[in-house]
Design a protein around this motif. Sequence first.
Motif, PDB file in Angstrom:
ATOM      1  N   GLU A 164      12.988  -5.285  68.060  1.00 18.21           N
ATOM      2  CA  GLU A 164      12.148  -6.023  69.005  1.00 18.21           C
ATOM      3  C   GLU A 164      10.798  -5.312  69.091  1.00 18.21           C
ATOM      4  O   GLU A 164      10.723  -4.093  69.006  1.00 18.21           O
ATOM      5  CB  GLU A 164      12.791  -6.075  70.387  1.00 18.21           C
ATOM      6  N   SER A 165       9.724  -6.082  69.250  1.00 14.98           N
ATOM      7  CA  SER A 165       8.395  -5.475  69.367  1.00 14.98           C
ATOM      8  C   SER A 165       7.626  -6.128  70.506  1.00 14.98           C
ATOM      9  O   SER A 165       8.038  -7.146  71.049  1.00 14.98           O
ATOM     10  CB  SER A 165       7.614  -5.628  68.058  1.00 14.98           C
ATOM     11  N   ARG A 184      14.345 -16.680  64.371  1.00 15.33           N
ATOM     12  CA  ARG A 184      13.242 -16.143  65.177  1.00 15.33           C
ATOM     13  C   ARG A 184      12.113 -15.684  64.266  1.00 15.33           C
ATOM     14  O   ARG A 184      12.331 -15.310  63.113  1.00 15.33           O
ATOM     15  CB  ARG A 184      13.730 -14.971  66.027  1.00 15.33           C
ATOM     16  N   TYR A 185      10.890 -15.680  64.811  1.00 20.72           N
ATOM     17  CA  TYR A 185       9.749 -15.224  64.042  1.00 20.72           C
ATOM     18  C   TYR A 185       9.824 -13.718  63.835  1.00 20.72           C
ATOM     19  O   TYR A 185      10.177 -12.970  64.758  1.00 20.72           O
ATOM     20  CB  TYR A 185       8.431 -15.580  64.734  1.00 20.72           C
ATOM     21  N   ILE A 186       9.474 -13.314  62.615  1.00 21.36           N
ATOM     22  CA  ILE A 186       9.434 -11.895  62.276  1.00 21.36           C
ATOM     23  C   ILE A 186       8.160 -11.603  61.490  1.00 21.36           C
ATOM     24  O   ILE A 186       7.553 -12.502  60.910  1.00 21.36           O
ATOM     25  CB  ILE A 186      10.655 -11.448  61.444  1.00 21.36           C
ATOM     26  N   LEU A 187       7.790 -10.345  61.488  1.00 17.80           N
ATOM     27  CA  LEU A 187       6.780  -9.818  60.583  1.00 17.80           C
ATOM     28  C   LEU A 187       7.554  -8.974  59.579  1.00 17.80           C
ATOM     29  O   LEU A 187       8.341  -8.101  59.980  1.00 17.80           O
ATOM     30  CB  LEU A 187       5.761  -8.957  61.324  1.00 17.80           C
ATOM     31  N   GLU A 188       7.379  -9.251  58.293  1.00 18.43           N
ATOM     32  CA  GLU A 188       8.068  -8.462  57.278  1.00 18.43           C
ATOM     33  C   GLU A 188       7.163  -8.261  56.082  1.00 18.43           C
ATOM     34  O   GLU A 188       6.473  -9.172  55.657  1.00 18.43           O
ATOM     35  CB  GLU A 188       9.405  -9.098  56.891  1.00 18.43           C
ATOM     36  N   ASN A 189       7.142  -7.010  55.609  1.00 22.96           N
ATOM     37  CA  ASN A 189       6.252  -6.660  54.515  1.00 22.96           C
ATOM     38  C   ASN A 189       6.988  -6.185  53.263  1.00 22.96           C
ATOM     39  O   ASN A 189       6.384  -5.621  52.365  1.00 22.96           O
ATOM     40  CB  ASN A 189       5.243  -5.606  54.967  1.00 22.96           C
ATOM     41  N   GLY A 190       8.288  -6.413  53.223  1.00 29.54           N
ATOM     42  CA  GLY A 190       9.072  -5.984  52.072  1.00 29.54           C
ATOM     43  C   GLY A 190       9.669  -4.603  52.232  1.00 29.54           C
ATOM     44  O   GLY A 190      10.570  -4.225  51.484  1.00 29.54           O
ATOM     45  N   THR A 201      10.198  -6.703  61.876  1.00 28.76           N
ATOM     46  CA  THR A 201      10.369  -6.667  63.323  1.00 28.76           C
ATOM     47  C   THR A 201      10.193  -8.078  63.880  1.00 28.76           C
ATOM     48  O   THR A 201       9.470  -8.895  63.311  1.00 28.76           O
ATOM     49  CB  THR A 201       9.369  -5.694  63.981  1.00 28.76           C
ATOM     50  N   TYR A 202      10.869  -8.335  64.984  1.00 34.68           N
ATOM     51  CA  TYR A 202      10.637  -9.588  65.702  1.00 34.68           C
ATOM     52  C   TYR A 202       9.285  -9.505  66.404  1.00 34.68           C
ATOM     53  O   TYR A 202       8.832  -8.431  66.799  1.00 34.68           O
ATOM     54  CB  TYR A 202      11.714  -9.812  66.765  1.00 34.68           C
ATOM     55  N   PHE A 203       8.631 -10.662  66.573  1.00 32.00           N
ATOM     56  CA  PHE A 203       7.409 -10.723  67.361  1.00 32.00           C
ATOM     57  C   PHE A 203       7.353 -12.079  68.047  1.00 32.00           C
ATOM     58  O   PHE A 203       8.128 -12.976  67.748  1.00 32.00           O
ATOM     59  CB  PHE A 203       6.167 -10.438  66.503  1.00 32.00           C
ATOM     60  N   THR A 204       6.431 -12.225  68.982  1.00 30.89           N
ATOM     61  CA  THR A 204       6.309 -13.444  69.788  1.00 30.89           C
ATOM     62  C   THR A 204       5.150 -14.292  69.283  1.00 30.89           C
ATOM     63  O   THR A 204       4.055 -13.781  69.068  1.00 30.89           O
ATOM     64  CB  THR A 204       6.077 -13.080  71.267  1.00 30.89           C
ATOM     65  N   VAL A 205       5.406 -15.576  69.123  1.00 29.72           N
ATOM     66  CA  VAL A 205       4.383 -16.548  68.748  1.00 29.72           C
ATOM     67  C   VAL A 205       4.161 -17.452  69.957  1.00 29.72           C
ATOM     68  O   VAL A 205       5.085 -18.132  70.386  1.00 29.72           O
ATOM     69  CB  VAL A 205       4.823 -17.380  67.512  1.00 29.72           C
ATOM     70  N   GLU A 206       2.948 -17.432  70.509  1.00 30.11           N
ATOM     71  CA  GLU A 206       2.664 -18.240  71.696  1.00 30.11           C
ATOM     72  C   GLU A 206       2.481 -19.714  71.385  1.00 30.11           C
ATOM     73  O   GLU A 206       2.730 -20.556  72.235  1.00 30.11           O
ATOM     74  CB  GLU A 206       1.415 -17.719  72.414  1.00 30.11           C
ATOM     75  N   ASP A 207       2.013 -20.053  70.198  1.00 30.13           N
ATOM     76  CA  ASP A 207       1.749 -21.451  69.861  1.00 30.13           C
ATOM     77  C   ASP A 207       2.266 -21.734  68.462  1.00 30.13           C
ATOM     78  O   ASP A 207       3.427 -22.051  68.288  1.00 30.13           O
ATOM     79  CB  ASP A 207       0.254 -21.745  70.003  1.00 30.13           C
ATOM     80  N   ALA A 208       1.425 -21.618  67.461  1.00 31.49           N
ATOM     81  CA  ALA A 208       1.821 -21.859  66.073  1.00 31.49           C
ATOM     82  C   ALA A 208       1.738 -20.538  65.300  1.00 31.49           C
ATOM     83  O   ALA A 208       0.880 -19.709  65.589  1.00 31.49           O
ATOM     84  CB  ALA A 208       0.892 -22.890  65.431  1.00 31.49           C
ATOM     85  N   PRO A 209       2.608 -20.351  64.307  1.00 31.51           N
ATOM     86  CA  PRO A 209       2.563 -19.093  63.554  1.00 31.51           C
ATOM     87  C   PRO A 209       1.423 -19.014  62.538  1.00 31.51           C
ATOM     88  O   PRO A 209       1.033 -17.930  62.132  1.00 31.51           O
ATOM     89  CB  PRO A 209       3.921 -19.057  62.856  1.00 31.51           C
ATOM     90  N   TYR A 210       0.895 -20.149  62.127  1.00 26.23           N
ATOM     91  CA  TYR A 210      -0.212 -20.179  61.169  1.00 26.23           C
ATOM     92  C   TYR A 210      -1.355 -20.997  61.753  1.00 26.23           C
ATOM     93  O   TYR A 210      -1.157 -21.823  62.649  1.00 26.23           O
ATOM     94  CB  TYR A 210       0.223 -20.787  59.831  1.00 26.23           C
ATOM     95  N   PHE A 211      -2.547 -20.779  61.201  1.00 22.88           N
ATOM     96  CA  PHE A 211      -3.737 -21.468  61.655  1.00 22.88           C
ATOM     97  C   PHE A 211      -4.511 -21.959  60.450  1.00 22.88           C
ATOM     98  O   PHE A 211      -4.548 -21.290  59.416  1.00 22.88           O
ATOM     99  CB  PHE A 211      -4.608 -20.531  62.508  1.00 22.88           C
ATOM    100  N   VAL A 212      -5.112 -23.137  60.586  1.00 18.30           N
ATOM    101  CA  VAL A 212      -5.986 -23.666  59.537  1.00 18.30           C
ATOM    102  C   VAL A 212      -7.376 -23.135  59.854  1.00 18.30           C
ATOM    103  O   VAL A 212      -7.956 -23.495  60.872  1.00 18.30           O
ATOM    104  CB  VAL A 212      -5.978 -25.211  59.518  1.00 18.30           C
TER     105      VAL A 212
END
Length: 167
Positions: free
Chosen positions: A21-22, A60-66, A70-81
């Motif tokens: 958890e983060s 659940r949303y995670i940040l992973e770099n290989g 870790t889990y993290f919180t997304v307030e709206d959308a995970p990506y942005f245009v």
Amino acid sequence: MKPGDHPEFFRFPAPEGRSRESTIVLDAEGRFWHHGGLVEHGKLAAAMHTWISRHPDDGRYILENGYDWTYFTVEDAPYFVSTLKIAGNDIVLTLSDGTEEDWDPATTRVGESGALYAKVKTGARGGPFEARFSRHAQTALADVLVDQGGAPAVKLRDRTVAIGSAA
């Protein structure tokens, strides 16, 4: 071979004395926060946008770099245009992780605030995801937006597609 290539990577326990958890939060404007402070290092924030995924077991949303995750919180959308290019009958979106995708207006929805949300990364692990149009990207659609019976649509050379008609 990175640890992330191992089939059990997401089931390994956190390092000793740590948690998965983060306090990392991705806000509705596409900014990362950690322990309540803005992540101000531009290259770190850009890298974090490329690490977004979903945990394969719980979604659940995670940040992973290989190497770790870790889990993290997304307030709206995970990506942005961030930007878009209009070329003939195609619109190509540039996403917050630096990738480009063809846009299908029919799979896009209009949010409560009037922002557009596109389905992206449909073939990616954990996908599909949503990407919220930045104000800049949404404004860039002005030349191709039309009204279609009270609903927004996009008129390209030889076709008009209602936004959200297949969502």
